[in-house]
Design a protein around this motif. Structure first.
Motif, PDB file in Angstrom:
ATOM      1  N   SER A  77      -6.829  14.449   2.338  1.00  0.00           N
ATOM      2  CA  SER A  77      -7.421  13.109   2.407  1.00  0.00           C
ATOM      3  C   SER A  77      -6.300  12.088   2.462  1.00  0.00           C
ATOM      4  CB  SER A  77      -8.310  12.857   1.183  1.00  0.00           C
ATOM      5  OG  SER A  77      -7.533  12.907   0.002  1.00  0.00           O
ATOM      6  N   GLU A  78      -6.685  10.827   2.622  1.00  0.00           N
ATOM      7  CA  GLU A  78      -5.671   9.767   2.687  1.00  0.00           C
ATOM      8  C   GLU A  78      -5.205   9.400   1.286  1.00  0.00           C
ATOM      9  OE1 GLU A  78      -4.802   5.535   4.995  1.00  0.00           O
ATOM     10  OE2 GLU A  78      -6.837   6.345   4.915  1.00  0.00           O
ATOM     11  N   PHE A  79      -3.896   9.402   1.090  1.00  0.00           N
ATOM     12  CA  PHE A  79      -3.295   9.119  -0.209  1.00  0.00           C
ATOM     13  C   PHE A  79      -2.315   7.963  -0.074  1.00  0.00           C
ATOM     14  CE2 PHE A  79       0.510   9.844  -2.894  1.00  0.00           C
ATOM     15  CZ  PHE A  79      -0.045   9.637  -4.136  1.00  0.00           C
ATOM     16  N   LYS A  80      -2.377   7.029  -1.015  1.00  0.00           N
ATOM     17  CA  LYS A  80      -1.439   5.908  -1.039  1.00  0.00           C
ATOM     18  C   LYS A  80      -0.906   5.723  -2.460  1.00  0.00           C
ATOM     19  CE  LYS A  80      -1.833   4.550   3.280  1.00  0.00           C
ATOM     20  NZ  LYS A  80      -2.667   3.405   3.662  1.00  0.00           N
ATOM     21  N   ARG A  81       0.346   5.278  -2.541  1.00  0.00           N
ATOM     22  CA  ARG A  81       0.973   4.998  -3.839  1.00  0.00           C
ATOM     23  C   ARG A  81       1.396   3.540  -3.862  1.00  0.00           C
ATOM     24  NH1 ARG A  81       6.199   4.723  -5.696  1.00  0.00           N
ATOM     25  NH2 ARG A  81       6.618   5.431  -7.834  1.00  0.00           N
ATOM     26  N   ILE A  82       1.107   2.870  -4.978  1.00  0.00           N
ATOM     27  CA  ILE A  82       1.479   1.467  -5.146  1.00  0.00           C
ATOM     28  C   ILE A  82       2.323   1.338  -6.414  1.00  0.00           C
ATOM     29  CG2 ILE A  82       0.673  -0.914  -5.212  1.00  0.00           C
ATOM     30  CD1 ILE A  82      -2.091   0.093  -4.360  1.00  0.00           C
ATOM     31  N   GLN A  83       3.494   0.770  -6.279  1.00  0.00           N
ATOM     32  CA  GLN A  83       4.336   0.486  -7.447  1.00  0.00           C
ATOM     33  C   GLN A  83       4.032  -0.925  -7.925  1.00  0.00           C
ATOM     34  OE1 GLN A  83       6.792   2.582  -9.019  1.00  0.00           O
ATOM     35  NE2 GLN A  83       6.518   0.978 -10.561  1.00  0.00           N
ATOM     36  N   PHE A  84       3.411  -1.050  -9.081  1.00  0.00           N
ATOM     37  CA  PHE A  84       3.077  -2.377  -9.604  1.00  0.00           C
ATOM     38  C   PHE A  84       4.322  -3.029 -10.205  1.00  0.00           C
ATOM     39  CE2 PHE A  84      -1.743  -3.001 -10.313  1.00  0.00           C
ATOM     40  CZ  PHE A  84      -1.970  -2.698  -8.993  1.00  0.00           C
ATOM     41  N   THR A  85       4.510  -4.313  -9.869  1.00  0.00           N
ATOM     42  CA  THR A  85       5.633  -5.101 -10.368  1.00  0.00           C
ATOM     43  C   THR A  85       5.120  -6.479 -10.762  1.00  0.00           C
ATOM     44  OG1 THR A  85       6.121  -5.878  -8.119  1.00  0.00           O
ATOM     45  CG2 THR A  85       7.318  -3.916  -8.900  1.00  0.00           C
ATOM     46  N   PRO A  86       5.872  -7.230 -11.578  1.00  0.00           N
ATOM     47  CA  PRO A  86       5.400  -8.553 -12.013  1.00  0.00           C
ATOM     48  C   PRO A  86       5.170  -9.547 -10.875  1.00  0.00           C
ATOM     49  CG  PRO A  86       7.165  -7.782 -13.442  1.00  0.00           C
ATOM     50  CD  PRO A  86       7.092  -6.821 -12.300  1.00  0.00           C
ATOM     51  N   ASP A  87       5.817  -9.331  -9.716  1.00  0.00           N
ATOM     52  CA  ASP A  87       5.655 -10.277  -8.609  1.00  0.00           C
ATOM     53  C   ASP A  87       4.663  -9.778  -7.556  1.00  0.00           C
ATOM     54  OD1 ASP A  87       7.199  -8.217  -7.692  1.00  0.00           O
ATOM     55  OD2 ASP A  87       8.644  -9.477  -6.620  1.00  0.00           O
ATOM     56  N   LEU A  88       3.918  -8.716  -7.857  1.00  0.00           N
ATOM     57  CA  LEU A  88       2.964  -8.159  -6.894  1.00  0.00           C
ATOM     58  C   LEU A  88       1.777  -9.104  -6.733  1.00  0.00           C
ATOM     59  CD1 LEU A  88       2.824  -5.354  -5.339  1.00  0.00           C
ATOM     60  CD2 LEU A  88       1.056  -4.762  -6.996  1.00  0.00           C
ATOM     61  N   MET A  89       1.402  -9.390  -5.501  1.00  0.00           N
ATOM     62  CA  MET A  89       0.290 -10.283  -5.206  1.00  0.00           C
ATOM     63  C   MET A  89      -0.968  -9.475  -4.883  1.00  0.00           C
ATOM     64  SD  MET A  89       1.576 -13.252  -5.591  1.00  0.00           S
ATOM     65  CE  MET A  89       0.340 -14.303  -4.824  1.00  0.00           C
TER      66      MET A  89
END
Length: 329
Positions: A77-89
């Motif tokens: 399936s489709e997999f995505k990774r997001i690195q959360f940071t304090p400046d993430l919008m």
């Protein structure tokens, strides 16, 4: 002998063998790389089958992110990774409308949240606006951008990680968002034997890319079918009463200032069904409920300040509550 005892001696009424076999294959693939995190892998699989999201909490280096990535890799399936940071919008998560110079019109470009399995690293590092955008996606399986609502693909599952000891540059997740996680899974350090096995495996593999050893063994369509099958798992009325009694006791326990909501009782029911199916059964037992109770309830209840100062944990209080409710026989 109660009706419950009579029932569990019967053969399965619906066939869950394909589901349990596929989940066993997934675990076998992940265990090619991961050593000593059986509970984490099991709970992630149960959360997928129960159509729920999981928050993974543990110290750095205990394979939180790697385990989640490998479980996702076993599903085609489709997999995505997001690195959360304090400046993430918010637009970095949901996507945004951009001007197409050829047509001179705004076109929506999907963000990484538009995937079947989304891994969010260090979820508690993003500010409130970004958390709100993620909350909508988790709660309603949709994303709203520039006044337009877009449906997310199915199945849709979020795995999120956070570090319990890091406070600088982090934001506490609000209770409403925590409640949208089916599980909060606490990951501990491995035991001595497991630590030794990790070292041996790492030394033997040398320069091999560990992630390439894991292959997809189940499709997204199969996962959707398994999620529907979970709904048909039999639950005896005595076990529904058992779940209700556990939930009510969280609201009256003197050690807790916040008890579990009706959403928690539904989460306990659905995850117990998934636990039964993974074990190859089409009926829930008390052990299934006890197996998932701490992960379902731990982040949904809150200790009183006095108990917190005394060193109590929510896991300890939940165990007390579970043990105080009579098990159906």
């Amino acid at each position: 002998m109660s009706d419950f005892d009579k029932y569990i001696s019967f053969e399965n009424r619906i066939d869950v063998s394909v589901l349990s076999d596929k989940m066993a294959q997934v675990k076998a693939e992940v265990k090619k790389v991961i050593v000593g995190q059986d509970q984490l892998i099991d709970m992630l699989l149960i959360s997928i089958l129960a159509s729920g999201h999981s928050l993974i909490e543990g110290l750095p280096g205990v394979a939180k992110t790697l385990s989640a990535k490998l479980v996702a890799k076993t599903i085609n399936s489709e997999f995505k990774r997001i690195q959360f940071t304090p400046d993430l919008m918010p637009s970095d998560v949901t996507g945004s409308s951009i001007l197409d110079l050829k047509s001179n019109e705004f076109v929506f470009r999907k963000g990484p949240i538009f995937a079947n399995i989304v891994l969010i690293d260090e979820i508690n590092r993003a500010p409130a606006k970004t958390q709100a955008a993620l909350f909508e996606s988790m709660a309603e399986q949709q994303a709203s951008v520039d006044g337009t609502t877009y449906r997310l693909p199915a199945p849709f599952v979020v795995f999120a990680t956070q570090n319990p000891i890091e406070h600088e540059g982090t934001y506490r997740l609000p209770e409403a968002q925590l409640d949208r996680f089916l599980f909060k899974i606490n990951v501990d350090y491995p035991e001595l034997e497991q630590e030794l096995e990790i070292l041996k495996e790492h030394h033997a593999q040398k320069a091999l890319n560990k992630e390439n050893q894991v292959q997809a063994v189940v499709s997204a369509a199969e996962i959707l079918g398994f999620q529907k099958l979970i709904k048909s798992i039999f639950v005896h009325e005595e076990l529904l009463t058992y779940i209700a009694q556990v939930i009510i006791k969280t609201r009256t326990n003197p050690s807790l200032t916040l008890g579990a909501s009706p959403r928690a009782s539904i989460a306990l029911l659905e995850s117990a069904k998934a636990s039964a199916a993974v074990s190859g059964r089409d009926f829930v037992t008390p052990e299934d409920i006890r197996r998932v109770a701490s992960a379902v309830l731990g982040h949904r209840v809150m200790l009183t300040p006095e108990r917190e100062m005394e060193g109590f944990t929510t896991a300890y209080v939940i165990d007390q509550i579970i043990n105080s409710v009579e098990i159906p026989r």
